[in-house]
Design an enzyme around this catalytic site. Sequence first.
Site, PDB file in Angstrom:
ATOM      1  CB  SER A 525      -4.522  -6.809 -10.184  1.00  0.00           C
ATOM      2  OG  SER A 525      -3.738  -5.666 -10.113  1.00  0.00           O
ATOM      3  CE  LYS A 529      -4.473  -3.396 -15.482  1.00  0.00           C
ATOM      4  NZ  LYS A 529      -4.815  -2.423 -14.500  1.00  0.00           N
ATOM      5  CD1 TRP A 616      -1.311   0.998  -9.346  1.00  0.00           C
ATOM      6  CD2 TRP A 616      -0.625   3.118  -9.521  1.00  0.00           C
ATOM      7  NE1 TRP A 616      -0.453   1.076 -10.415  1.00  0.00           N
ATOM      8  CE2 TRP A 616      -0.022   2.366 -10.551  1.00  0.00           C
ATOM      9  CE3 TRP A 616      -0.348   4.484  -9.430  1.00  0.00           C
ATOM     10  CZ2 TRP A 616       0.849   2.926 -11.486  1.00  0.00           C
ATOM     11  CZ3 TRP A 616       0.525   5.048 -10.365  1.00  0.00           C
ATOM     12  CH2 TRP A 616       1.106   4.272 -11.375  1.00  0.00           C
ATOM     13  CG  HIS A 667      -3.776  -3.953  -5.679  1.00  0.00           C
ATOM     14  ND1 HIS A 667      -4.727  -3.494  -6.556  1.00  0.00           N
ATOM     15  CD2 HIS A 667      -2.989  -4.797  -6.389  1.00  0.00           C
ATOM     16  CE1 HIS A 667      -4.525  -4.031  -7.742  1.00  0.00           C
ATOM     17  NE2 HIS A 667      -3.470  -4.830  -7.666  1.00  0.00           N
TER      18      HIS A 667
HETATM   19  C1  GCU Z   1       0.485  -2.683 -11.319  1.00  0.00           C
HETATM   20  C2  GCU Z   1      -0.219  -2.000 -12.446  1.00  0.00           C
HETATM   21  C3  GCU Z   1      -1.722  -2.173 -12.366  1.00  0.00           C
HETATM   22  C4  GCU Z   1      -2.062  -3.625 -12.210  1.00  0.00           C
HETATM   23  C5  GCU Z   1      -1.283  -4.213 -11.075  1.00  0.00           C
HETATM   24  C6  GCU Z   1      -1.423  -5.718 -10.942  1.00  0.00           C
HETATM   25  O1  GCU Z   1       0.212  -2.039 -10.126  1.00  0.00           O
HETATM   26  O2  GCU Z   1       0.148  -0.671 -12.449  1.00  0.00           O
HETATM   27  O3  GCU Z   1      -2.342  -1.677 -13.524  1.00  0.00           O
HETATM   28  O4  GCU Z   1      -3.432  -3.783 -12.044  1.00  0.00           O
HETATM   29  O5  GCU Z   1       0.088  -4.004 -11.268  1.00  0.00           O
HETATM   30  O6  GCU Z   1      -1.784  -6.380 -11.875  1.00  0.00           O
HETATM   31  O7  GCU Z   1      -1.052  -6.230  -9.893  1.00  0.00           O
END
Ligand code: GCU
Length: 686
Positions: A525, A529, A616, A667
């Site tokens: 997540s 990144k 998402w 997720h």
């Molecule tokens: C949120 C966010 C995402 C991210 C995620 C996470 O959903 O919008 O961009 O990847 O959190 O880090 O759990």
Amino acid sequence: MALAMMAGISATAAGSGLSSLSSKAAESTPAANKPLKVLAIGNSFSVDAVEQNLWEIAAADGVELIIGNMYIGGCPLEKHWNNASSDKPAYKYRKIVAGQKTEYPETSLDTALSDEQWDVVTFQQNSPNSGFYETFSPYLEKLIEYVKLRTPKGVRLMFHQTWAYEKNAIHYAFPRYEKNQNKMFKAIVEASNQACTRYGLGLIPVGTAIQCARVSELRNNVTRDGYHLNPVGRYIAACTWYEALTGRSVIGNSYDAPHVEPWMKQLAQEAAHSSVSQPGKAIKVGPEPNHTNRDEANVPRYTLPDPLVMEDGTPVRTREEWFSARRPELMKMYTELMYGKAPEVKGDLHFKLVESSEDALGGKAVRKQVKLYLSKEERYRLNLLIYLPKDASGPVPVFMGVNFTGNWGVCDDPAIVMPNEKEQKRYSVLENLDRGASASRWPLEQILSAGYGVVTFYRGDVDPDFHDGFHNGITPMIYKKGQDWPEPDQWGAISAWAWALSRTLDYCGLDPDIDEKKVAVIGHSRLGKAALWAGATDERFAVVISNCSGAGGADLFRRQFGESVQDLNRHFPHWFCANFHNYNGRDSELPFDQHELLACIAPRPLYIASADADSWADPKGEFLAAREASKVYEFLGVPGLAVSEWPAVELPSIEGNVAYHLREGKHDITLYDWQNYILFADKYLK
Ligand code: GCU
């Protein structure tokens, strides 16, 4: 001016009067030509509310204020009363006249009250007690009498309704509210209403305004440490004061507070306005949230920028041109427009082995806990948790990643160091202190028995992961003397996490039990990144793995599916550099798209994975980015992604140097994901 005449006090700004206001502006003041004089009897929460922005908001509306703040950190009503009754010069009296602040140390309430013909005097309770009306009494009543005796007839007395702590805030008094923000908010509303009704005080409903912001797009991004306000929080407070003091609407006020973006400004003004008209009600305000597209039919036609063409249109013809010209060009754009610059490495890295065991996890692992200092300043440090397979005959390959819930959440191993009180406070917020809370995300047994070690640290060591004003964790490392906010091209949290991963890789080079040439950087997540950005910026990472990294990670922005640039920057204003915020609502105008970030990792092995219920994060966008990046891998002479059609049925595909899988489910990062990452890593790190 009484104070100016007092011996030993310099009062350069005091009394400098109305000169800064034009006569036209002065005509529109509520009481023409006369400044409105307001004295707060407060603590750090009144510092947040009145010591910046308030004077400027009023001036922009043609209203002249003289603002006084009687400050003692954390001061409750009881102490204010004790100070009053003993005439103790215990306050820092800050006075703002003509926009200039002067501080008079060691001032008593009596002195400050007679310093001006105050129009308004305000009271407040300190936050541990603000939701407990019984703590107000008898002090509030006595203070009111005391103030009335020392102020002009007709003085308006008001109550500053303070705000609830951030969710999961580390504050010693939060347990009094069952660590529940909503409960605290309701208690504060109740207690402040009672005080106002009982004593006929006017209400300044800042607590309500802050709560409006929290149920709106600002979410948890209003404090700097879980309870004191950050720049936008302070601006909300000041707007609320302005409306409550003057009865004038703050909507459309032209003053621009520092670090408050236009959408935040709109939201703040509406939050203030709503709270004054409906105190006690947390109402959604501000700009409409983005509409999230989750329908493939609504994906616009788009053309992706070609990673193998320079910005000036010249095609990249050779491997040499890729590495010496195009890749640096892309990396420069990503650095300056999106993730932000990290500090130079000055060679100050040093570490301390805090704890170790040759016999961890039931005899299967070696455990090390290391404090890794990133600079000479002790506060810039990471707590590394390391597990290595026990029977290794030499340095081992490792998976390295940042963790979400603290090292103690990675595994229920009782030897993992828990943060003491001081350390907890340093984190500002902590989701939980449960051991093993995210153990399912770190299947240590499988990883270790496959011959790999794990190196991890908590995201909060680097950044508290909310918009704290870039002053906690390691983010201030980038500041030059006098700087307190990153430049528009300097790092946000994702770049900081990535940089910390690189420093952890430096550490691996110093640890004889780890093969620093065989490190797979991995993240889920937001931390996926960060893993991608670490993989792009630091070519020493041998393998790069992104799990459900989504927007700002592996997903293509131009598909406009799922999370957008604006969503990222509104909900997480601290993740990317300020320049990236210029692309809110302009996803297709970015000079790059995320397949080019992935291409910057080439030819090193790269694994992108998605989950089918994670719309998402846009699984298809992640897949397509991997497919497009593969062109650069192939250009560099290694195989890219082996499948090219979506939905990719024969998955996982781990044949090429770019791998992909789409897992069933939500997720998360699961054992299935890890099993595939291990198989992939085996090809390169064994
Ligand atoms: C949120 C966010 C995402 C991210 C995620 C996470 O959903 O919008 O961009 O990847 O959190 O880090 O759990």
